[in-house]
Design a protein around this motif. Structure first.
Motif, mmCIF file in Angstrom:
data_model
loop_
_atom_site.group_PDB
_atom_site.id
_atom_site.type_symbol
_atom_site.label_atom_id
_atom_site.label_comp_id
_atom_site.label_asym_id
_atom_site.label_seq_id
_atom_site.Cartn_x
_atom_site.Cartn_y
_atom_site.Cartn_z
ATOM 1 N N VAL A 127 0.943 -1.371 -0.091
ATOM 2 C CA VAL A 127 0.161 0.125 -0.063
ATOM 3 C C VAL A 127 0.848 1.051 -0.115
ATOM 4 O O VAL A 127 0.701 2.177 -0.570
ATOM 5 C CB VAL A 127 -0.854 -0.099 1.148
ATOM 6 C CG1 VAL A 127 -0.318 -0.207 2.490
ATOM 7 C CG2 VAL A 127 -1.854 1.100 1.076
ATOM 8 N N ARG A 139 16.055 -3.935 1.250
ATOM 9 C CA ARG A 139 15.153 -3.412 0.158
ATOM 10 C C ARG A 139 14.977 -2.106 0.579
ATOM 11 O O ARG A 139 14.659 -1.283 1.354
ATOM 12 C CB ARG A 139 13.848 -4.123 0.467
ATOM 13 C CG ARG A 139 12.979 -3.741 -0.945
ATOM 14 C CD ARG A 139 11.397 -4.566 -0.794
ATOM 15 N NE ARG A 139 10.633 -3.974 -1.860
ATOM 16 C CZ ARG A 139 9.583 -3.166 -1.837
ATOM 17 N NH1 ARG A 139 9.773 -2.222 -0.744
ATOM 18 N NH2 ARG A 139 9.099 -2.749 -2.868
ATOM 19 N N GLY A 164 0.427 6.820 15.244
ATOM 20 C CA GLY A 164 0.075 5.910 14.046
ATOM 21 C C GLY A 164 -1.170 6.012 13.563
ATOM 22 O O GLY A 164 -1.627 5.581 12.090
ATOM 23 N N GLY A 173 16.861 4.565 11.566
ATOM 24 C CA GLY A 173 15.635 3.683 12.072
ATOM 25 C C GLY A 173 14.643 4.652 12.559
ATOM 26 O O GLY A 173 13.414 4.212 13.001
ATOM 27 N N HIS A 231 12.616 5.734 14.762
ATOM 28 C CA HIS A 231 12.180 5.809 16.204
ATOM 29 C C HIS A 231 13.319 5.449 17.259
ATOM 30 O O HIS A 231 14.499 5.222 16.819
ATOM 31 C CB HIS A 231 11.359 4.523 16.388
ATOM 32 C CG HIS A 231 10.460 4.389 15.515
ATOM 33 N ND1 HIS A 231 9.099 5.142 15.548
ATOM 34 C CD2 HIS A 231 10.439 3.529 14.317
ATOM 35 C CE1 HIS A 231 8.191 4.885 14.499
ATOM 36 N NE2 HIS A 231 9.055 3.824 13.767
HETATM 37 FE FE1 HDE Z 1 5.768 1.642 7.057
HETATM 38 N N1 HDE Z 1 4.778 0.526 6.224
HETATM 39 N N2 HDE Z 1 4.431 2.523 8.142
HETATM 40 N N3 HDE Z 1 7.171 3.184 7.769
HETATM 41 N N4 HDE Z 1 7.336 1.091 5.806
HETATM 42 C C1 HDE Z 1 5.036 -0.510 5.092
HETATM 43 O O1 HDE Z 1 4.353 -2.562 5.046
HETATM 44 C C2 HDE Z 1 3.374 1.532 8.474
HETATM 45 C C3 HDE Z 1 6.974 4.341 8.783
HETATM 46 C C4 HDE Z 1 8.764 1.628 5.690
HETATM 47 O O2 HDE Z 1 10.605 -2.585 1.581
HETATM 48 C C5 HDE Z 1 3.952 -1.508 4.810
HETATM 49 O O3 HDE Z 1 5.070 -4.547 4.030
HETATM 50 C C6 HDE Z 1 2.685 2.508 9.551
HETATM 51 C C7 HDE Z 1 8.002 4.879 9.325
HETATM 52 C C8 HDE Z 1 9.527 0.754 4.886
HETATM 53 O O4 HDE Z 1 8.840 -4.226 2.224
HETATM 54 C C9 HDE Z 1 2.782 -0.978 5.957
HETATM 55 C C10 HDE Z 1 3.337 3.541 9.979
HETATM 56 C C11 HDE Z 1 8.988 4.372 8.639
HETATM 57 C C12 HDE Z 1 8.473 -0.121 4.406
HETATM 58 C C13 HDE Z 1 3.539 0.135 6.730
HETATM 59 C C14 HDE Z 1 4.521 3.499 9.089
HETATM 60 C C15 HDE Z 1 8.456 3.311 7.580
HETATM 61 C C16 HDE Z 1 7.366 0.236 4.934
HETATM 62 C C17 HDE Z 1 3.299 -1.454 3.473
HETATM 63 C C18 HDE Z 1 3.037 4.622 10.766
HETATM 64 C C19 HDE Z 1 10.391 4.448 8.906
HETATM 65 C C20 HDE Z 1 8.798 -0.732 3.231
HETATM 66 C C21 HDE Z 1 3.803 -2.772 3.149
HETATM 67 C C22 HDE Z 1 2.461 4.208 12.082
HETATM 68 C C23 HDE Z 1 11.207 4.195 10.161
HETATM 69 C C24 HDE Z 1 9.470 -1.994 3.788
HETATM 70 C C25 HDE Z 1 4.443 -3.443 4.195
HETATM 71 C C26 HDE Z 1 9.695 -2.933 2.351
HETATM 72 C C27 HDE Z 1 6.006 -0.227 4.653
HETATM 73 C C28 HDE Z 1 2.791 0.785 7.710
HETATM 74 C C29 HDE Z 1 5.461 4.474 9.152
HETATM 75 C C30 HDE Z 1 9.289 2.566 6.868
HETATM 76 C C31 HDE Z 1 1.337 -0.774 5.541
HETATM 77 C C32 HDE Z 1 1.097 2.110 9.837
HETATM 78 C C33 HDE Z 1 7.944 5.752 10.501
HETATM 79 C C34 HDE Z 1 10.898 1.016 4.735
HETATM 80 O O5 HDE Z 1 2.752 -2.069 6.823
#
Ligand code: HDE
Length: 696
Positions: A70, A109, A155, A217, A219
């Protein structure tokens, strides 16, 4: 091959690899003699239902796609290893950080966030930097980004933020762009986004390469040692090559010229054996110092300035193997913030807490059920034993009749462990059950200002230009006004600079000036320079070229790790002025200056004359100049620069090697010239160059 490469290679995918060698078969192993003609009743008759090969082939094809992520749908991945510099047992019980002899295989990734799977790489966006460590104690995922803060603090706002930044729902426009009304409407109304928007409008959002990108990271996490003592920790990945970005105009052009620009760069560097490398660093805060800061460590919209808590280097990450199959590995890899190992724990950061729910939840849908950890790229190297059973695509064949705990019929197995177990950190928690943002999360502007104060002049100019570009794409005046009104809280001059470019009344000076603190570590002007590994250099040639000069340039730069290509109007070879042949690597009609870091024009009167008559060759050098790249001319090559319109270039060859604003000219390709050329390329870009009037 080194032991570390061996380790990475031996990551257990055995049994999962299926080649294309051998006879063509159906999925049940029946050999097929014809896959070009369906089974028909007569040569011109209807296709028969009994053609099981046709039906299986078509059905499998019909089901080839799975839901894209997503967010972070577009990505590129690679295998490698992580190795600590020293043991950290005083801080953490994590075995993979226990000593320099522990080498842990990883899969990494990188990704953009907003675009769909097929979108371009060089859009203005955050980049994901997700690392899966296959440790002996189980998988540890550090799912980070290339920016150290995030848009929101809790979140529960994530669906709102993502809806706002994704293409607008009524017409699915624009793809992979934050420059549209709904995103800026949201951020104008949600001031906690301000700090992250400064990062997003900076050059960090258009990295030159995944190899030249920092990771964070974000957080505050917690290290926990064997005695149960906790230490707050922030993680940093620092690229060995320095943190370097594209120019915005260049980034946009690359979207058309090579939408796979970053993906290709990573792939090719690894294929060439130029393994990308990062250093892992940690900022450590003892628990008793939790409240020593004027921000909350649990607030993901804040950094800990490096000058306040230095980053301690603890190990290195090397990527040394490309995946064999994009779908099987890069697409099916499933990261999850709650994949932790003993010695690493969470904090109560409300963003992190939400992520710990979201990642598992999303994989269940995306990868079709609860057995996605059995997919080879996700499978731990640690032994897996539990009573979880069945589900879609179960690959394990569980033996025995017990699948419950406790049991006596199965010999009590699997038994509870008392060593090397994951023990959650014991933290005292008390409070009212309440929906409320903490007071300590309320300052949204001090660190946005810290970031601004830390930028070099050219970075600041890029920032203002990016705000103008993005807001200039917003159709609603109210959205533009809202954004400017918010920026006044960061810096009045910044808000005025932006307002003037987008038809918004410049705001009144509030009369209060903010703090003047800065953090040099935040500026890309203070990164590592000088390493030419993987830098792309174009050498423009035509018949009659000075082949010796062309080869001298190539050889000296290749020795320093650069990739040098001879470009001519057509593929094949060009004749040199002394009667030899110079093989052409590519026709410049198939590439573009935006795909190179520097360009050189060797002499040879005929070569330079025909290049000078060719609009594409002239555009090539002028565009490289416009994008602040190193430009070099040897001998008569200088005439192409002046003919193309490079400012202040004389058409006569200089008497000596001379450099003006990152343009080096020399009478011949001697040692002095090649060293100067290499030095200039190592500076990445020449920001002092005045390019506003250059029409490329
Ligand atoms: Fe993510 N994020 N995220 N995110 N995120 C996803 O997981 C989510 C956040 C990050 O190469 C999803 O497998 C929420 C911060 C990366 O496969 C999902 C919140 C940071 C990747 C999701 C955050 C990230 C994702 C979509 C706020 C940096 C790709 C597909 C609460 C620290 C990983 C999946 C990959 C992917 C949710 C915020 C980094 C939907 C709910 C902050 C690098 O689960």
């Amino acid at each position: 091959m080194s032991d570390h490469e061996d380790d990475a290679k031996n990551r257990d995918l055995e049994g999962a690899r299926v080649g294309s060698e051998g006879a063509l078969t159906t999925e049940t192993g029946v050999r097929v003699e014809d896959t070009d003609n369906s089974l028909k009743a007569g040569e011109r008759g209807p296709t028969l239902l009994e053609d099981f090969h046709f039906r299986e082939k078509m059905t499998h094809f019909d089901h080839e796609r799975i839901p894209e992520r997503v967010v972070h749908a577009r990505g590129a991945g690679a295998y490698g290893y992580f190795q600590p510099y020293e043991g950290l047992s005083d801080l953490t019980a994590a075995h993979f950080l226990s000593g320099s002899d522990v080498v842990t295989p990883v899969f990494v990734r990188f990704s953009t966030v907003a675009g769909s799977r097929g979108s371009a790489d060089t859009v203005r966006d955050v980049r994901g930097f997700a690392v899966k460590f296959y440790t002996e104690q189980g998988n540890y995922d550090l799912v980070g980004n290339n920016m150290p803060v995030f848009f929101i603090q809790d979140g529960i706002k994530f669906p709102d933020f993502v809806h706002a930044v994704k293409p607008e729902p009524h017409n699915e426009i624009p793809q992979a762009q934050s420059a549209h009304d709904t995103l800026w409407d949201f951020v104008g109304l949600q001031p906690e986004t301000t700090h992250m928007m400064m990062w997003l409008m900076s050059d960090r959002a258009i990295p030159r390469s995944y190899r030249t990108m920092q990771g964070f990271g974000v957080h505050t996490f917690r290290f926990v040692n064997a005695e149960g003592r906790g230490t707050f920790v922030k993680f940093h990945w620092k690229p060995k090559l320095g943190t370097h970005s594209l120019v915005w105009d260049e980034a946009q052009r690359i979207q058309g010229k090579d939408p796979d620009y970053n993906r290709r760069d990573l792939w090719e560097a690894i294929e060439r054996g130029q393994f990308p490398e990062w250093e892992l660093g940690v900022q450590l805060v003892p628990e008793e110092n939790e409240h020593d800061f004027d921000f909350d460590l649990l607030d993901a919209t804040k950094i800990i300035p490096e000058e306040r808590v230095p980053v301690r280097p603890i190990g290195k990450l090397v990527l040394n193997r490309n995946p064999d199959n994009f779908f099987a590995e890069t697409e099916q890899v499933a990261f999850h913030t709650a994949n932790v190992v003993p010695g690493i724990d969470f904090t109560n950061d409300p963003l992190l807490q939400a992520r710990n729910f979201s990642y598992l939840d999303t994989q269940l849908l995306r990868l079709g059920g609860s057995n996605f950890q059995q997919i080879p790229v996700n499978r731990p190297v640690a032994e897996v034993n539990n009573n979880q059973r069945d589900g879609f695509a179960q690959h394990r064949v569980h033996r025995g009749k017990t699948s419950y705990f406790p049991n006596s019929l199965g010999g009590g197995c699997p038994a509870l462990a008392d060593e090397g177990v994951y023990r959650h950190y014991t933290e005292k928690v008390e409070g009212d059950k309440i929906r409320k943002r903490a007071e300590s999360f309320q300052d949204h502007y001090s660190q946005a200002r810290l970031f601004l104060n830390s930028l070099a002049d050219w970075e600041r100019e890029h920032l203002v230009a990016a705000f103008r570009f993005e807001l200039g794409k917003c159709e609603e005046l109210s959205v533009r006004q809202q954004a400017v009104a918010n920026l006044v809280n960061v810096d009045h001059a910044l808000a005025v600079g932006v307002a003037e470019g987008i038809g918004v009344e410049p705001p009144e000076d509030p009369g209060t000036s903010g703090h003047t603190d800065s953090s040099p570590a935040l500026s890309q002007a203070n990164t590592a320079f000088g390493d030419l590994t993987g830098r792309q250099v174009a050498v423009l040639v035509a018949h009659g070229v000075d082949g010796e000069a062309a080869e001298a340039v190539r050889d000296s730069l290749v020795d320093r790790g650069a990739v040098v290509e001879f470009l001519a109007r057509s593929d094949g070879a060009v004749g040199t002025r002394d009667g030899g042949d110079l093989p052409v690597d590519r026709a410049y009609t198939t590439v573009s200056s935006v795909l190179y870091d520097a360009v050189a024009v060797p002499g040879g009167a005929d070569s330079v004359a025909s290049l000078s008559e060719d609009g594409e060759a002239r555009h090539f050098v002028l565009e490289a100049y416009k994008h602040n790249k190193t430009v070099a001319a040897v001998g008569q090559g200088t005439a192409l620069l002046s003919g193309a319109g490079v400012p202040e270039m004389l058409s006569e060859p200089p008497l000596d090697t001379e450099t003006v604003d990152g343009v080096v000219r020399a009478p011949g390709a001697d040692q002095r010239f090649v060293e100067e050329f290499a030095r200039l390329i190592g500076l990445h870009r020449h920001w002092d160059r005045a390019t506003a009037a250059v029409s490329a």
